[in-house]
Design a protein around this motif. Sequence first.
Motif, PDB file in Angstrom:
ATOM      1  N   LYS A 205     -15.414  20.622 -11.091  1.00 60.22           N
ATOM      2  CA  LYS A 205     -16.160  20.843  -9.852  1.00 60.22           C
ATOM      3  C   LYS A 205     -16.557  22.308  -9.733  1.00 60.22           C
ATOM      4  CE  LYS A 205     -15.888  20.249  -4.836  1.00 60.22           C
ATOM      5  NZ  LYS A 205     -15.036  19.786  -3.701  1.00 60.22           N
ATOM      6  N   ARG A 206     -15.629  23.219 -10.056  1.00 61.50           N
ATOM      7  CA  ARG A 206     -15.917  24.652  -9.974  1.00 61.50           C
ATOM      8  C   ARG A 206     -17.032  25.026 -10.949  1.00 61.50           C
ATOM      9  NH1 ARG A 206     -15.204  29.197 -12.474  1.00 61.50           N
ATOM     10  NH2 ARG A 206     -14.190  28.199 -14.268  1.00 61.50           N
ATOM     11  N   ILE A 207     -16.959  24.487 -12.168  1.00 59.64           N
ATOM     12  CA  ILE A 207     -17.970  24.786 -13.188  1.00 59.64           C
ATOM     13  C   ILE A 207     -19.340  24.296 -12.744  1.00 59.64           C
ATOM     14  CG2 ILE A 207     -18.737  24.152 -15.515  1.00 59.64           C
ATOM     15  CD1 ILE A 207     -15.724  24.176 -16.312  1.00 59.64           C
ATOM     16  N   LYS A 208     -19.410  23.090 -12.193  1.00 59.49           N
ATOM     17  CA  LYS A 208     -20.694  22.527 -11.784  1.00 59.49           C
ATOM     18  C   LYS A 208     -21.313  23.293 -10.618  1.00 59.49           C
ATOM     19  CE  LYS A 208     -19.843  17.830 -13.468  1.00 59.49           C
ATOM     20  NZ  LYS A 208     -19.661  16.408 -13.133  1.00 59.49           N
ATOM     21  N   GLN A 209     -20.482  23.964  -9.850  1.00 63.26           N
ATOM     22  CA  GLN A 209     -20.987  24.753  -8.716  1.00 63.26           C
ATOM     23  C   GLN A 209     -21.387  26.170  -9.130  1.00 63.26           C
ATOM     24  OE1 GLN A 209     -17.714  24.459  -5.954  1.00 63.26           O
ATOM     25  NE2 GLN A 209     -18.458  22.539  -5.072  1.00 63.26           N
ATOM     26  N   PRO A 211     -23.810  28.589 -10.605  1.00 60.85           N
ATOM     27  CA  PRO A 211     -25.248  28.568 -10.927  1.00 60.85           C
ATOM     28  C   PRO A 211     -25.557  29.099 -12.315  1.00 60.85           C
ATOM     29  CG  PRO A 211     -24.741  30.299  -9.325  1.00 60.85           C
ATOM     30  CD  PRO A 211     -23.510  29.460  -9.456  1.00 60.85           C
ATOM     31  N   GLU A 212     -24.771  30.060 -12.803  1.00 65.54           N
ATOM     32  CA  GLU A 212     -25.020  30.600 -14.141  1.00 65.54           C
ATOM     33  C   GLU A 212     -24.717  29.564 -15.218  1.00 65.54           C
ATOM     34  OE1 GLU A 212     -23.752  34.412 -16.959  1.00 65.54           O
ATOM     35  OE2 GLU A 212     -23.225  34.377 -14.829  1.00 65.54           O
ATOM     36  N   ARG A 213     -23.610  28.838 -15.045  1.00 64.35           N
ATOM     37  CA  ARG A 213     -23.275  27.769 -15.991  1.00 64.35           C
ATOM     38  C   ARG A 213     -24.381  26.714 -16.006  1.00 64.35           C
ATOM     39  NH1 ARG A 213     -18.485  28.237 -19.229  1.00 64.35           N
ATOM     40  NH2 ARG A 213     -16.775  29.026 -17.955  1.00 64.35           N
ATOM     41  N   ARG A 214     -24.811  26.340 -14.826  1.00 67.05           N
ATOM     42  CA  ARG A 214     -25.855  25.322 -14.697  1.00 67.05           C
ATOM     43  C   ARG A 214     -27.141  25.784 -15.376  1.00 67.05           C
ATOM     44  NH1 ARG A 214     -29.894  24.438 -10.815  1.00 67.05           N
ATOM     45  NH2 ARG A 214     -30.368  22.253 -10.339  1.00 67.05           N
ATOM     46  N   ARG A 215     -27.515  27.033 -15.162  1.00 68.84           N
ATOM     47  CA  ARG A 215     -28.730  27.576 -15.754  1.00 68.84           C
ATOM     48  C   ARG A 215     -28.628  27.619 -17.282  1.00 68.84           C
ATOM     49  NH1 ARG A 215     -29.013  31.432 -12.610  1.00 68.84           N
ATOM     50  NH2 ARG A 215     -27.798  32.957 -13.796  1.00 68.84           N
ATOM     51  N   ASP A 216     -27.479  28.049 -17.797  1.00 66.41           N
ATOM     52  CA  ASP A 216     -27.288  28.110 -19.247  1.00 66.41           C
ATOM     53  C   ASP A 216     -27.391  26.726 -19.878  1.00 66.41           C
ATOM     54  OD1 ASP A 216     -26.986  30.824 -19.125  1.00 66.41           O
ATOM     55  OD2 ASP A 216     -24.798  30.803 -19.276  1.00 66.41           O
ATOM     56  N   TYR A 217     -26.786  25.750 -19.215  1.00 63.19           N
ATOM     57  CA  TYR A 217     -26.822  24.380 -19.736  1.00 63.19           C
ATOM     58  C   TYR A 217     -28.256  23.861 -19.791  1.00 63.19           C
ATOM     59  CZ  TYR A 217     -26.304  19.295 -19.864  1.00 63.19           C
ATOM     60  OH  TYR A 217     -26.425  17.974 -20.185  1.00 63.19           O
TER      61      TYR A 217
END
Length: 293
Positions: A205-209, A211-217
């Motif tokens: 949940k923390r990872i999905k929230q 924004p940098e992780r989401r953008r990289d993916y």
Amino acid sequence: MNREHELTRLAQQWEELTIANDRMFSMVMENNAICRELLRRIFPELAIDWVQRVTVQKQVNTPLDARTVRFDVYIRDDQQRTYIVEMQVANRQNLPYRLRYYLEQVDHSILGPGDNYEKLAGYPTYVIFFCDFDYYGQDRPEYRFEWRNTDQPDLTAGTGQQLVVFNAQASTFHDKIGVAGFLKLMHNQIAAGDPLVEQVTREMKRIKQDPERRRDYMKYELDLMDARSDGMAIGLAEGKKQGLEQGKQESIVAAAKMLLGLELSRTVIVKQLMSAYDLSSAEAERYLKRAQE
């Protein structure tokens, strides 16, 4: 399919990722506390005190003409024991050979030029695969292997190596399987009251929230789609000149070149070619070799 639609689809895909996705698994395993607890449950007899180092998506340096390997998770504990932990969803019918090659690559990462073989004695090695298929067909949730004398099974070869393969498709998980909740989580089933499962779900949940992780993916996935699309376009153009089959081959080679340009590991490129063009591992390797010529 327009860019906006693709971004919307990838955003939804990001929200739906489970621990069975190797990229999500790798990100979750960056949490040392989760790694330590997972290993403690797999190997309670080792009494692991703390995890000394965690590296995700570690690529091992190999000779230039050798196949490279990028481990999902590479861990050392307080006793210098080495653990390779992998998430494997698709059954490529080559699991034993991957296990064999991974063991060799781990030793390659430990033993440097001029080192004595005795150095390996200080680095017991454990390769763990979480599989969403039952390769060995015995409906067991867990398979453990090590080198033993065929005539006297209680006599081991003493190599300090162990292979552990978990099967998330098992019909039952007996009480001795400390990672039963984790295996169920691979199918998005939440085992209530399991602290490890609670840790993992909170971390996802923390990872999905983030924004940098989401953008990289999303950027990673878009780059892969662009590479495949560009490769297909080049191949179709060549196909008009050289015929349909030749065009298909040129398309695959062009896609491989695009993926190489993204500086992805050999393993990732081979997986992408296999998925995009329905190739065997050997076929994908041949096309990649042509792209490098």
